[in-house]
Motif scaffolding. Structure first.
Motif, PDB file in Angstrom:
ATOM      1  N   GLY A   1       0.812  -1.201   0.000  1.00 22.61           N
ATOM      2  CA  GLY A   1       0.000   0.000   0.000  1.00 22.61           C
ATOM      3  C   GLY A   1       0.852   1.260   0.000  1.00 22.61           C
ATOM      4  N   PRO A   2       0.210   2.413  -0.093  1.00 26.41           N
ATOM      5  CA  PRO A   2       0.941   3.683  -0.112  1.00 26.41           C
ATOM      6  C   PRO A   2       1.478   4.031   1.270  1.00 26.41           C
ATOM      7  N   ARG A   3       2.453   4.929   1.286  1.00 22.85           N
ATOM      8  CA  ARG A   3       2.997   5.368   2.565  1.00 22.85           C
ATOM      9  C   ARG A   3       1.955   6.189   3.333  1.00 22.85           C
ATOM     10  N   HIS A   4       1.220   7.014   2.608  1.00 20.24           N
ATOM     11  CA  HIS A   4       0.182   7.844   3.224  1.00 20.24           C
ATOM     12  C   HIS A   4      -1.111   7.655   2.432  1.00 20.24           C
ATOM     13  N   ASP A   5      -2.097   7.041   3.041  1.00 22.81           N
ATOM     14  CA  ASP A   5      -3.356   6.752   2.345  1.00 22.81           C
ATOM     15  C   ASP A   5      -4.382   7.841   2.668  1.00 22.81           C
ATOM     16  N   LEU A   6      -4.577   8.753   1.723  1.00 25.24           N
ATOM     17  CA  LEU A   6      -5.567   9.822   1.876  1.00 25.24           C
ATOM     18  C   LEU A   6      -6.673   9.681   0.832  1.00 25.24           C
ATOM     19  N   ARG A   7      -6.948   8.440   0.452  1.00 21.26           N
ATOM     20  CA  ARG A   7      -8.064   8.211  -0.459  1.00 21.26           C
ATOM     21  C   ARG A   7      -9.376   8.296   0.299  1.00 21.26           C
ATOM     22  N   GLN A   8     -10.372   8.762  -0.399  1.00 19.51           N
ATOM     23  CA  GLN A   8     -11.697   8.872   0.198  1.00 19.51           C
ATOM     24  C   GLN A   8     -12.357   7.506   0.282  1.00 19.51           C
ATOM     25  N   GLY A   9     -13.391   7.390   1.093  1.00 19.26           N
ATOM     26  CA  GLY A   9     -14.267   6.231   1.021  1.00 19.26           C
ATOM     27  C   GLY A   9     -14.120   5.193   2.102  1.00 19.26           C
ATOM     28  N   SER A  10     -13.054   5.252   2.903  1.00 16.73           N
ATOM     29  CA  SER A  10     -12.878   4.227   3.928  1.00 16.73           C
ATOM     30  C   SER A  10     -12.719   4.858   5.301  1.00 16.73           C
TER      31      SER A  10
ATOM     32  N   THR B   1      -9.041   7.531   6.751  1.00 17.72           N
ATOM     33  CA  THR B   1      -8.345   6.254   6.603  1.00 17.72           C
ATOM     34  C   THR B   1      -7.097   6.108   7.464  1.00 17.72           C
ATOM     35  N   PRO B   2      -6.186   7.101   7.525  1.00 20.80           N
ATOM     36  CA  PRO B   2      -4.948   6.881   8.296  1.00 20.80           C
ATOM     37  C   PRO B   2      -5.241   6.654   9.778  1.00 20.80           C
ATOM     38  N   SER B   3      -4.401   5.850  10.393  1.00 17.17           N
ATOM     39  CA  SER B   3      -4.494   5.690  11.835  1.00 17.17           C
ATOM     40  C   SER B   3      -4.046   6.980  12.511  1.00 17.17           C
ATOM     41  N   GLU B   4      -4.284   7.083  13.806  1.00 15.50           N
ATOM     42  CA  GLU B   4      -3.966   8.314  14.520  1.00 15.50           C
ATOM     43  C   GLU B   4      -2.487   8.668  14.417  1.00 15.50           C
TER      44      GLU B   4
ATOM     45  N   ASP C   1     -11.414   4.695   9.409  1.00 16.47           N
ATOM     46  CA  ASP C   1     -10.182   4.283  10.069  1.00 16.47           C
ATOM     47  C   ASP C   1     -10.320   2.816  10.473  1.00 16.47           C
ATOM     48  N   ALA C   2      -9.607   1.929   9.770  1.00 14.17           N
ATOM     49  CA  ALA C   2      -9.743   0.498  10.033  1.00 14.17           C
ATOM     50  C   ALA C   2      -9.283   0.132  11.438  1.00 14.17           C
ATOM     51  N   SER C   3      -8.335   0.884  11.988  1.00 10.21           N
ATOM     52  CA  SER C   3      -7.831   0.569  13.319  1.00 10.21           C
ATOM     53  C   SER C   3      -8.856   0.865  14.405  1.00 10.21           C
ATOM     54  N   ALA C   4      -9.896   1.625  14.061  1.00 10.68           N
ATOM     55  CA  ALA C   4     -10.904   2.009  15.051  1.00 10.68           C
ATOM     56  C   ALA C   4     -12.117   1.083  15.047  1.00 10.68           C
ATOM     57  N   PHE C   5     -12.059  -0.011  14.292  1.00  4.25           N
ATOM     58  CA  PHE C   5     -13.214  -0.920  14.282  1.00  4.25           C
ATOM     59  C   PHE C   5     -13.473  -1.414  15.710  1.00  4.25           C
ATOM     60  N   PRO C   6     -14.726  -1.388  16.164  1.00  3.38           N
ATOM     61  CA  PRO C   6     -15.047  -1.740  17.566  1.00  3.38           C
ATOM     62  C   PRO C   6     -15.041  -3.240  17.799  1.00  3.38           C
ATOM     63  N   ARG C   7     -13.862  -3.818  17.825  1.00  3.76           N
ATOM     64  CA  ARG C   7     -13.746  -5.281  17.872  1.00  3.76           C
ATOM     65  C   ARG C   7     -14.402  -5.877  19.114  1.00  3.76           C
ATOM     66  N   THR C   8     -14.157  -5.273  20.264  1.00  2.00           N
ATOM     67  CA  THR C   8     -14.687  -5.848  21.500  1.00  2.00           C
ATOM     68  C   THR C   8     -16.206  -5.827  21.510  1.00  2.00           C
TER      69      THR C   8
ATOM     70  N   GLN D   1     -16.608  12.317  16.664  1.00  5.23           N
ATOM     71  CA  GLN D   1     -15.678  13.186  17.373  1.00  5.23           C
ATOM     72  C   GLN D   1     -14.266  13.046  16.808  1.00  5.23           C
ATOM     73  N   ARG D   2     -13.850  11.822  16.522  1.00  6.53           N
ATOM     74  CA  ARG D   2     -12.504  11.611  15.987  1.00  6.53           C
ATOM     75  C   ARG D   2     -12.362  12.246  14.620  1.00  6.53           C
ATOM     76  N   TYR D   3     -13.332  12.041  13.748  1.00  4.68           N
ATOM     77  CA  TYR D   3     -13.233  12.581  12.397  1.00  4.68           C
ATOM     78  C   TYR D   3     -13.343  14.098  12.386  1.00  4.68           C
ATOM     79  N   ARG D   4     -14.118  14.660  13.312  1.00  2.00           N
ATOM     80  CA  ARG D   4     -14.161  16.115  13.421  1.00  2.00           C
ATOM     81  C   ARG D   4     -12.771  16.656  13.763  1.00  2.00           C
ATOM     82  N   GLY D   5     -12.091  15.963  14.686  1.00  2.00           N
ATOM     83  CA  GLY D   5     -10.729  16.364  15.018  1.00  2.00           C
ATOM     84  C   GLY D   5      -9.795  16.236  13.833  1.00  2.00           C
ATOM     85  N   ARG D   6      -9.952  15.181  13.046  1.00  2.00           N
ATOM     86  CA  ARG D   6      -9.136  15.024  11.845  1.00  2.00           C
ATOM     87  C   ARG D   6      -9.404  16.164  10.856  1.00  2.00           C
ATOM     88  N   ARG D   7     -10.671  16.467  10.668  1.00  2.00           N
ATOM     89  CA  ARG D   7     -11.050  17.557   9.771  1.00  2.00           C
ATOM     90  C   ARG D   7     -10.420  18.862  10.217  1.00  2.00           C
ATOM     91  N   ASP D   8     -10.493  19.149  11.529  1.00  2.00           N
ATOM     92  CA  ASP D   8      -9.939  20.397  12.057  1.00  2.00           C
ATOM     93  C   ASP D   8      -8.421  20.455  11.859  1.00  2.00           C
TER      94      ASP D   8
END
Length: 469
Positions: free
Chosen positions: A111-120, A449-452, A122-129, A370-377
């Motif tokens: 994959g790319p070093r920095h993934d800024l593609r639209q549409g996905s 998409t990118p992790s934190e 944050d995979a790391s934030a999936f609520p596994r538990t 809340q997380r995506y709002r912070g990313r947007r900001d």
């Protein structure tokens, strides 16, 4: 001779399939079958074979037949036999042509070093538990009939949970009997148009996903582009099309909701010639600066098909979506869906039903909002500091932003981003090839998409790839 399955799971931990066929008696056939199993690598060096008595009983042959076969293969060096250790495949009996083993790292797409593609998301934030807890509850409470043939409309538990959730969160007016579960938005398009429920021509927004246009083209549907302005799609340009596909809560990809007056106008158009509005509510939960814009479907449930999924809110790996249908289309959609093959996983449906009903879905969406709002900001702040000449639009909602570029600079900006290891899309990639709408240069930047830990370096690289003032 017929094939024989040797069920030796309790004795050697695995099933052994032997094909007793070819010329000669059973002894010769057994020797050939065992030799081929070792030669091909199906029986690895060191594998313990079943005792004479067990294999003979499973194959329906005499014990002496198995003993003689083992003895000959031991003499040939294929097998070894030791007191107390049983009969095993010889360590030196390696396959003649072993299957090439691919290093594990080669199986993982770099994959790319920095993934800024639209549409996905944050995979790391999936609520596994929470997801696992819902899956366990769903399995524990599931009646036995869940594991047999079911309802092509989808599990009643999920349709009931969605009825309540969509009414509360999106202003959708429906009932469980008018919801059909599918595997996502593209699957819904294939059922509606490929299944013969609807026919073209279909009006679409001048900017949108090319993949969706490809799905429609494969179904023989001609798409007619509607220009866009600051109020959304120009629905006043609708003509003799049978239906219109819109992203009214957050136009994709340019951003912005469909103006209230145009919502009213498109419904008036749908009522007059018995038309239809297809509402793609792809990220309606993620609005940051004010309350979410409600669904158009709530204004006229009989003129709108509301389409949604969990691809943005949870993960595109959870292949679940839904169609909220006018009553007159339900039977036709179910007929198009057919028996079983086009169904989404029943167990995943039960899990999502519990996830929604338990409140876990709401909690996850609020946390990600809340997380995506912070990313947007952070994106807006980085651009203001390092590229103040770049205009940002479409940031009131969703998981991406549009960076408006000077005329003629889009292609070079996409190349500069790729050189820095950034994956993103230019605005031109989403433009309908037949639109007469004036083109504008821009970048579509996904900030979800990118992790934190990777987001900061991605923003730094992005700012370095942008054209100068």
């Amino acid at each position: 001779m017929a094939d024989s399955w040797v069920n030796t799971a309790e004795r050697i931990g695995a099933d052994l399939h032997l094909e007793l066929s070819g010329p000669g008696g059973r002894r010769a056939a057994l020797i050939r079958a065992l030799r081929e199993a070792v030669r091909s690598g199906r029986l690895a060096p060191g594998t313990r074979l079943p005792p004479y008595r067990s294999l003979a009983a499973d194959l329906g042959v005499a014990r002496n037949t198995v003993a003689d076969a083992y003895a000959e293969l031991v003499a040939e060096g294929w097998l070894t036999a030791r007191q107390g250790s049983g009969t095993r495949v010889a360590e030196r009996a390696a396959p003649l042509r072993p299957a090439a083993r691919v290093p594990r790292r080669a199986l993982v797409h770099a994959g790319p070093r920095h993934d800024l593609r639209q549409g996905s998301p944050d995979a790391s934030a999936f609520p596994r538990t929470a997801w696992l807890a819902s899956y366990r509850r769903a399995l524990q409470q599931a009646p036995s009939e869940v594991f047999g043939p079911g309802d092509p409309a989808g599990r009643a538990e999920l349709r009931e949970a969605l009825t309540e959730y969509l009414a509360r969160a999106r202003g959708v007016r429906t009932e469980p009997g008018r919801i059909v579960i599918c595997s996502g938005f593209a699957h819904a398009l294939r059922l509606l148009f490929g299944g013969g429920v609807l026919r073209g021509p279909l009006a679409v927004e001048a900017y949108g996903l090319g993949f969706h246009r490809e799905v429609l083209a494969a179904a023989g549907v001609r798409t007619v582009p509607l220009p866009l302005d600051e109020h959304g799609a120009r629905v006043d340009r609708l003509g003799r099309e049978r239906a219109v596909l819109l992203t009214p809560a957050h136009q994709f990809p340019t951003g912005g909701p469909l103006h209230p007056a145009r919502r009213t106008a498109v419904l008036d158009w749908a009522r007059a010639p018995d038309g239809l509005v297809l509402e793609d509510d792809y990220d309606g939960e993620f609005r940051y600066d004010r309350k979410p814009v409600g669904a158009v479907q709530g204004l006229d449930p009989e003129r709108v098909i509301h389409l949604g999924s969990v691809s943005k809110s949870l993960s595109p790996a959870v292949r679940l979506g839904w169609m909220v249908l006018p009553e007159r289309y339900v039977d036709a959609v179910l007929a198009a869906k057919g028996e079983r093959e086009a169904w989404a996983s029943v167990l995943d449906q039960l899990c999502l039903a519990d996830f929604v009903a338990s409140g876990a879905y709401d909690r996850h969406v609020r946390r990600m909002r809340q997380r995506y709002r912070g990313r947007r900001d952070r994106l807006v702040a980085a651009l203001a500091a390092h590229a103040p000449h770049i205009e940002v639009s479409g940031v009131a909602a969703g998981l991406h932003a549009v960076l408006r570029l000077p005329p003629g600079s889009e292609a070079s900006a996409v190349k500069a981003a790729a050189w820095r290891g950034i994956a993103l899309d230019g605005l031109a990639a989403f433009r309908h090839p037949q639109t007469d709408m004036p083109a504008g240069d821009g970048l579509v930047v996904g900030y979800a998409t990118p992790s934190e830990h990777a987001y900061g370096p991605a923003l730094e690289a992005l700012c370095g790839a942008l054209p100068p003032p």
